[in-house]
Design a protein around this motif. Structure first.
Motif, mmCIF file in Angstrom:
data_model
loop_
_atom_site.group_PDB
_atom_site.id
_atom_site.type_symbol
_atom_site.label_atom_id
_atom_site.label_comp_id
_atom_site.label_asym_id
_atom_site.label_seq_id
_atom_site.Cartn_x
_atom_site.Cartn_y
_atom_site.Cartn_z
ATOM 1 N N ALA A 9 -68.934 -26.013 11.581
ATOM 2 C CA ALA A 9 -69.431 -27.017 11.876
ATOM 3 C C ALA A 9 -69.606 -27.234 13.115
ATOM 4 C CB ALA A 9 -68.879 -28.400 11.637
ATOM 5 N N GLY A 10 -69.708 -25.928 13.947
ATOM 6 C CA GLY A 10 -69.979 -25.842 15.646
ATOM 7 C C GLY A 10 -68.532 -25.575 16.217
ATOM 8 N N GLU A 11 -68.841 -25.362 17.741
ATOM 9 C CA GLU A 11 -67.835 -25.140 18.453
ATOM 10 C C GLU A 11 -67.072 -26.311 18.655
ATOM 11 O OE1 GLU A 11 -66.995 -22.149 20.075
ATOM 12 O OE2 GLU A 11 -68.528 -21.268 18.749
ATOM 13 N N PRO A 12 -65.770 -26.318 18.705
ATOM 14 C CA PRO A 12 -64.810 -27.587 18.896
ATOM 15 C C PRO A 12 -65.089 -28.204 20.221
ATOM 16 C CG PRO A 12 -63.538 -25.541 18.390
ATOM 17 C CD PRO A 12 -64.839 -25.038 18.572
ATOM 18 N N TRP A 13 -64.930 -29.657 20.031
ATOM 19 C CA TRP A 13 -65.244 -30.607 21.308
ATOM 20 C C TRP A 13 -64.175 -31.672 20.996
ATOM 21 C CZ3 TRP A 13 -66.885 -31.127 26.090
ATOM 22 C CH2 TRP A 13 -66.880 -32.548 26.394
ATOM 23 N N GLN A 14 -63.417 -31.909 21.962
ATOM 24 C CA GLN A 14 -62.263 -33.068 21.502
ATOM 25 C C GLN A 14 -62.566 -34.059 22.449
ATOM 26 O OE1 GLN A 14 -59.497 -33.121 19.710
ATOM 27 N NE2 GLN A 14 -59.946 -35.200 20.103
ATOM 28 N N PRO A 15 -63.133 -35.345 21.652
ATOM 29 C CA PRO A 15 -63.072 -36.635 22.309
ATOM 30 C C PRO A 15 -61.825 -37.005 22.934
ATOM 31 C CG PRO A 15 -64.058 -36.702 20.019
ATOM 32 C CD PRO A 15 -63.215 -35.585 20.426
ATOM 33 N N LEU A 16 -61.864 -37.950 23.870
ATOM 34 C CA LEU A 16 -60.813 -38.439 24.715
ATOM 35 C C LEU A 16 -60.138 -39.827 24.471
ATOM 36 C CD1 LEU A 16 -61.416 -36.483 27.976
ATOM 37 C CD2 LEU A 16 -60.035 -35.728 26.173
ATOM 38 N N LYS A 17 -61.154 -40.780 23.804
ATOM 39 C CA LYS A 17 -60.659 -42.009 23.728
ATOM 40 C C LYS A 17 -61.444 -42.611 22.536
ATOM 41 C CE LYS A 17 -60.161 -44.747 27.695
ATOM 42 N NZ LYS A 17 -60.622 -45.226 28.717
ATOM 43 N N LEU A 18 -60.792 -43.416 21.684
ATOM 44 C CA LEU A 18 -61.388 -43.930 20.595
ATOM 45 C C LEU A 18 -61.131 -45.479 20.561
ATOM 46 C CD1 LEU A 18 -61.822 -42.523 16.886
ATOM 47 C CD2 LEU A 18 -60.877 -45.086 17.436
ATOM 48 N N TYR A 19 -62.064 -46.252 20.282
ATOM 49 C CA TYR A 19 -61.878 -47.944 20.194
ATOM 50 C C TYR A 19 -62.636 -48.398 19.245
ATOM 51 C CZ TYR A 19 -61.548 -47.692 25.496
ATOM 52 O OH TYR A 19 -61.187 -47.199 26.759
ATOM 53 N N TYR A 20 -61.559 -49.409 18.500
ATOM 54 C CA TYR A 20 -62.105 -50.300 17.691
ATOM 55 C C TYR A 20 -63.170 -51.387 18.125
ATOM 56 C CZ TYR A 20 -58.292 -48.217 14.904
ATOM 57 O OH TYR A 20 -57.466 -47.357 14.017
ATOM 58 N N ASN A 21 -64.080 -51.673 17.677
ATOM 59 C CA ASN A 21 -64.974 -52.721 18.024
ATOM 60 C C ASN A 21 -64.262 -53.895 17.562
ATOM 61 O OD1 ASN A 21 -67.751 -51.555 18.660
ATOM 62 N ND2 ASN A 21 -67.486 -50.733 16.459
ATOM 63 N N HIS A 22 -64.197 -55.293 18.434
ATOM 64 C CA HIS A 22 -63.960 -56.441 18.151
ATOM 65 C C HIS A 22 -65.018 -57.318 18.183
ATOM 66 C CE1 HIS A 22 -59.708 -55.757 17.281
ATOM 67 N NE2 HIS A 22 -59.577 -55.639 18.552
ATOM 68 N N GLY A 23 -66.192 -57.271 17.188
ATOM 69 C CA GLY A 23 -67.445 -58.034 17.314
ATOM 70 C C GLY A 23 -67.177 -59.494 17.211
ATOM 71 N N PHE A 24 -66.187 -59.979 16.613
ATOM 72 C CA PHE A 24 -66.154 -61.395 16.635
ATOM 73 C C PHE A 24 -64.607 -61.913 16.677
ATOM 74 C CE2 PHE A 24 -69.201 -59.490 13.164
ATOM 75 C CZ PHE A 24 -70.322 -60.112 14.129
ATOM 76 N N PRO A 25 -64.040 -61.512 17.835
ATOM 77 C CA PRO A 25 -62.748 -61.873 18.215
ATOM 78 C C PRO A 25 -62.552 -63.555 17.993
ATOM 79 C CG PRO A 25 -63.618 -61.268 20.202
ATOM 80 C CD PRO A 25 -64.581 -61.056 19.097
#
Length: 302
Positions: free
Chosen positions: A167-183
């Motif tokens: 699936a291609g050359e590795p790439w590591q994302p650094l941050k992951l967020y959850y959306n809070h669309g309707f807090p």
């Protein structure tokens, strides 16, 4: 750190990108960030929710094609890129007991296999930041929950050279967020403002239902001020004409009220591979070069 900042938003259906984090994405596009929406399904089993289009034979017979065209229009309004992962909408089961999900749908896929196209896309696009839904899907739609599952797996696997080697050359994302669309903090604040100022509020039943359910409010770690882009968000949402009635309750609260009461879109930092100081006001906090940080801080709209 590469100088080009890139954000990937992983969503279940066309229209989700315009109702959750859309103003944030439009703001970042105007700052020069490269933004890509990954849409897991085509929304084929979604109902026509706009009463003005219900009963239209062309729309009902060609819902998949119609929703693709809506997505194209919304994507252009937001200024983002967009990619389809190619899964089939699971629909929202209703009843007691719930009926079985349709054979072959997204929510019934093997999670490891379903994550492969997302891993491939992450490695191609190379985002530093990814947004998606929490483990409950934001709300318990089976496609939203499955979107969460494959995104969490892909976040780790994309940087692992032993995972998905084709699936291609590795790439590591650094941050992951959850959306809070309707807090609920936002909903309560808008409700209070409207009722205090003698206006009808569309949120009373929503708040009562939430309190009756006993659900706990999730932590908000990151509030991105993007009120100058609320109008862009609404135009993108209205582009999904089968799903949104422009005269419906979604748009009853004037934009000037929204800007005064709650000018941010809100997120929960779920994963980070860098040191962070919470709370944040930027999904790219800790990732910008000094020049990028200065540019973002000085960004204004006419």
């Amino acid at each position: 750190m590469t100088e080009q900042l890139r954000l990937m938003a992983v969503h279940a259906h066309p229209d989700d990108e315009s109702s959750k984090g859309a103003a944030t994405m439009a703001m970042y596009v105007d700052q020069g960030v490269d933004v890509l929406v990954a849409t897991c399904t085509g929304g084929e089993r979604g109902s026509v929710l706009n009463p003005k289009l219900q009963g239209d034979p062309y729309v009902e017979e060609n819902i998949h094609e119609v929703r693709r065209k809506e997505m194209d229009e919304a994507r252009a309004i937001l200024g983002v890129g967009q990619a389809w992962l190619g899964f089939v909408d699971s629909g929202l089961p209703e009843g007691d007991p719930l009926p079985p999900l349709p054979e072959g749908c997204f929510a019934l896929q093997d999670v490891k296999e379903a994550a492969e196209p997302l891993v491939r896309l992450i490695r191609e696009f190379k985002p530093q930041v990814i947004t998606t839904y929490d483990e409950n899907g934001g709300y318990p739609h089976p496609d939203h929950i499955m979107t969460h599952k494959i995104t969490m797996l892909a976040f780790d696997a994309a940087g692992d050279p032993d995972a998905y080697p084709e699936a291609g050359e590795p790439w590591q994302p650094l941050k992951l967020y959850y959306n809070h669309g309707f807090p609920m903090g936002r909903i309560r604040a808008l409700h209070q403002y409207l009722t205090d100022n003698g206006h009808d509020s569309p949120y009373g039943e929503w708040i009562a239902g939430w309190e009756k359910s006993g659900r706990k409010e999730r932590e908000i770690t990151t509030q991105v001020r993007c009120d100058d882009w609320f109008e862009t968000r609404d135009r993108a949402l209205i582009a999904h004409a089968t799903q949104i009635d422009p005269d419906g309750p979604w748009f009853r609260v004037p934009l000037d009220v929204q800007r005064e009461v709650w000018p941010t879109e809100d997120y929960e930092l779920a994963r980070t591979l860098i040191d962070v100081d919470l709370p944040e006001d930027d999904l790219f906090a800790g990732l910008r070069t000094p020049a990028q940080a200065a540019s973002a801080a000085g960004d204004t709209r006419d």
